[in-house]
Design an enzyme around this catalytic site. Structure first.
Site, PDB file in Angstrom:
ATOM      1  N   ASN A 146       0.877  -1.178   0.000  1.00 27.37           N
ATOM      2  CA  ASN A 146       0.000   0.000   0.000  1.00 27.37           C
ATOM      3  C   ASN A 146       0.914   1.227   0.000  1.00 27.37           C
ATOM      4  O   ASN A 146       1.485   1.569   1.030  1.00 27.37           O
ATOM      5  CB  ASN A 146      -0.892  -0.053   1.252  1.00 27.37           C
ATOM      6  CG  ASN A 146      -1.673   1.235   1.459  1.00 27.37           C
ATOM      7  OD1 ASN A 146      -1.759   2.082   0.567  1.00 27.37           O
ATOM      8  ND2 ASN A 146      -2.241   1.388   2.642  1.00 27.37           N
TER       9      ASN A 146
ATOM     10  N   LYS B 235       0.183   4.268  -0.327  1.00 29.72           N
ATOM     11  CA  LYS B 235      -0.424   5.470   0.257  1.00 29.72           C
ATOM     12  C   LYS B 235      -0.155   6.681  -0.648  1.00 29.72           C
ATOM     13  O   LYS B 235      -0.144   6.529  -1.864  1.00 29.72           O
ATOM     14  CB  LYS B 235       0.089   5.669   1.686  1.00 29.72           C
ATOM     15  CG  LYS B 235      -0.098   4.400   2.534  1.00 29.72           C
ATOM     16  CD  LYS B 235       0.147   4.606   3.999  1.00 29.72           C
ATOM     17  CE  LYS B 235      -0.110   3.288   4.737  1.00 29.72           C
ATOM     18  NZ  LYS B 235       0.021   3.388   6.187  1.00 29.72           N
TER      19      LYS B 235
ATOM     20  N   HIS C   4      -9.574   1.398   4.755  1.00 31.58           N
ATOM     21  CA  HIS C   4      -8.303   1.526   5.476  1.00 31.58           C
ATOM     22  C   HIS C   4      -8.507   2.465   6.669  1.00 31.58           C
ATOM     23  O   HIS C   4      -9.261   3.430   6.580  1.00 31.58           O
ATOM     24  CB  HIS C   4      -7.220   2.065   4.540  1.00 31.58           C
ATOM     25  CG  HIS C   4      -5.854   2.000   5.154  1.00 31.58           C
ATOM     26  ND1 HIS C   4      -5.409   2.930   6.053  1.00 31.58           N
ATOM     27  CD2 HIS C   4      -4.854   1.088   5.018  1.00 31.58           C
ATOM     28  CE1 HIS C   4      -4.182   2.587   6.450  1.00 31.58           C
ATOM     29  NE2 HIS C   4      -3.823   1.487   5.833  1.00 31.58           N
TER      30      HIS C   4
ATOM     31  N   GLU D 204      -6.774   4.767   7.835  1.00 37.89           N
ATOM     32  CA  GLU D 204      -6.493   6.188   7.556  1.00 37.89           C
ATOM     33  C   GLU D 204      -7.694   6.859   6.901  1.00 37.89           C
ATOM     34  O   GLU D 204      -8.001   8.016   7.163  1.00 37.89           O
ATOM     35  CB  GLU D 204      -5.220   6.305   6.694  1.00 37.89           C
ATOM     36  CG  GLU D 204      -3.983   6.033   7.533  1.00 37.89           C
ATOM     37  CD  GLU D 204      -2.783   5.528   6.760  1.00 37.89           C
ATOM     38  OE1 GLU D 204      -2.765   5.599   5.519  1.00 37.89           O
ATOM     39  OE2 GLU D 204      -1.843   5.042   7.429  1.00 37.89           O
TER      40      GLU D 204
ATOM     41  N   GLU E 185      -5.499  -4.867  10.599  1.00 39.65           N
ATOM     42  CA  GLU E 185      -4.424  -3.911  10.851  1.00 39.65           C
ATOM     43  C   GLU E 185      -4.699  -3.159  12.152  1.00 39.65           C
ATOM     44  O   GLU E 185      -5.473  -2.184  12.156  1.00 39.65           O
ATOM     45  CB  GLU E 185      -4.344  -2.891   9.713  1.00 39.65           C
ATOM     46  CG  GLU E 185      -4.089  -3.503   8.355  1.00 39.65           C
ATOM     47  CD  GLU E 185      -3.533  -2.473   7.383  1.00 39.65           C
ATOM     48  OE1 GLU E 185      -2.407  -2.659   6.930  1.00 39.65           O
ATOM     49  OE2 GLU E 185      -4.218  -1.471   7.118  1.00 39.65           O
TER      50      GLU E 185
ATOM     51  N   GLY F 296       2.533   2.175  10.867  1.00 39.08           N
ATOM     52  CA  GLY F 296       3.516   3.243  10.724  1.00 39.08           C
ATOM     53  C   GLY F 296       4.235   3.602  12.013  1.00 39.08           C
ATOM     54  O   GLY F 296       4.905   4.628  12.097  1.00 39.08           O
TER      55      GLY F 296
ATOM     56  N   SER G 171       3.352  -2.215  10.354  1.00 36.26           N
ATOM     57  CA  SER G 171       4.805  -2.301  10.564  1.00 36.26           C
ATOM     58  C   SER G 171       5.392  -3.657  10.163  1.00 36.26           C
ATOM     59  O   SER G 171       6.284  -4.186  10.821  1.00 36.26           O
ATOM     60  CB  SER G 171       5.168  -1.955  12.018  1.00 36.26           C
ATOM     61  OG  SER G 171       4.808  -0.611  12.300  1.00 36.26           O
TER      62      SER G 171
HETATM   63  P1  PGA Z   1       2.806   0.250   7.675  1.00 36.80           P
HETATM   64  O1  PGA Z   1       1.344   0.488   7.045  1.00 36.80           O
HETATM   65  O2  PGA Z   1       3.324  -1.034   7.088  1.00 36.80           O
HETATM   66  O3  PGA Z   1       3.600   1.456   7.249  1.00 36.80           O
HETATM   67  O4  PGA Z   1       2.645   0.151   9.155  1.00 36.80           O
HETATM   68  C1  PGA Z   1       0.439  -0.571   6.882  1.00 36.80           C
HETATM   69  C2  PGA Z   1      -0.851  -0.065   6.293  1.00 36.80           C
HETATM   70  O5  PGA Z   1      -1.301   1.020   6.662  1.00 36.80           O
HETATM   71  O6  PGA Z   1      -1.473  -0.734   5.443  1.00 36.80           O
END
Ligand code: PGA
Length: 259
Positions: free
Chosen positions: A13, A15, A103, A105, A175, A181, A221
């Site tokens: 992803n 982003k 997601h 976010e 997640e 992140g 992560s």
């Molecule tokens: P990350 O993000 O691997 O940077 O923690 C995962 C995600 O948001 O899908």
């Protein structure tokens, strides 16, 4: 070695990173580092920003790569006066195979509700693509012991009115929000336990065959150093990778976790 009929899916992803120019470079470098056995073992997906989808599509197709194309979001109406939105038929025409829906976010920063997520998942399925339905708890919810019921509720809302056969071919991404992140990932055991609880909830609602077919990824992560332990867990069918998918060296190491 775990035994499962489910083919793992590892999705990057990206982003709001990579222009269409850097996206082309990343997918080329990634493809160069993967070999046919990697695609036999794992489905490999990249989810660029909308502006890079067409460029990545043509790169994948002209070089006959086995990397699958994914999108990060979608609007549920097929067309109309919806300034700034991108519809499922538009994505399907770009040979997009997977679409991330819900997601955290998007839920937290852009106010997406369970009802929207449900409409999006249905639009993705109706256009022959596969939704990656995201769920996950906050740290407060985890500490209050609410993880399993919260994520089961998100999944039930996301799949409301969806045919079990469509759920069986879909992907769920678990997640935990506190792990995205932050460099703080769930332990493989914790991730396996929650994903097992999601599968049990799917079995109860839609039947055992659907639950044993649906692929459930872990996200939050994921890095080259922790992917193998996560993938060794019986319930974990892949990963949704943010930060570490931006770099083709890291992402190829994640895809090649068996080596
Ligand atoms: P990350 O993000 O691997 O940077 O923690 C995962 C995600 O948001 O899908």
């Amino acid at each position: 070695m775990k035994v499962t009929a489910r083919k793992p899916v590892i999705a990057g992803n990206w982003k709001c990173f990579h222009t269409h120019l850097t996206a082309i470079q990343v997918v080329q470098k990634l493809s160069y580092q993967l070999d046919p056995s990697d695609y036999d073992a794992t489905e490999v997906v990249v989810c660029p920003a909308f502006t890079a989808l067409r460029s990545v599509q043509t790169t994948i197709e002209s070089d006959r790569m086995h990397i699958r194309l994914g999108a990060q979001n979608v609007y549920w109406e097929p067309d109309g006066a919806f300034t700034g939105e991108i519809s499922a038929p538009m994505l399907a025409k770009l040979n997009v195979s997977y679409v991330i829906v819900g997601h955290s976010e998007r839920r937290q920063l852009f106010g997406e509700t369970d009802e929207w997520v449900n409409r999006k998942a249905k639009a993705v399925l109706a256009n022959g693509m596969i939704p990656i339905l995201c769920c996950g708890e906050t740290l407060e919810q985890r500490e209050a012991g609410e993880t399993a019921s919260w994520v089961a509720g998100q999944i039930a809302a996301g799949w409301q009115g969806v045919d079990p056969a469509d759920i069986a071919r879909s992907v769920i991404a678990y997640e935990p929000i506190w792990a995205i992140g932050t460099g703080r990932n769930a332990t493989p055991d914790d991730a396996n336990e929650t994903i097992g609880s999601i599968r049990a909830a799917v079995a109860e609602a839609y039947g055992e065959p659907t639950a044993s077919a649906v692929r459930i990824q872990y996200g939050g992560s994921v890095k080259p150093g922790n992917i193998a332990d996560l993938m060794a867990q019986p319930e974990i069918d892949g990963a949704l990778v943010g930060g570490a998918s931006l770099d083709p060296d890291d992402f190829s190491k994640i895809v090649r976790y068996r080596h």
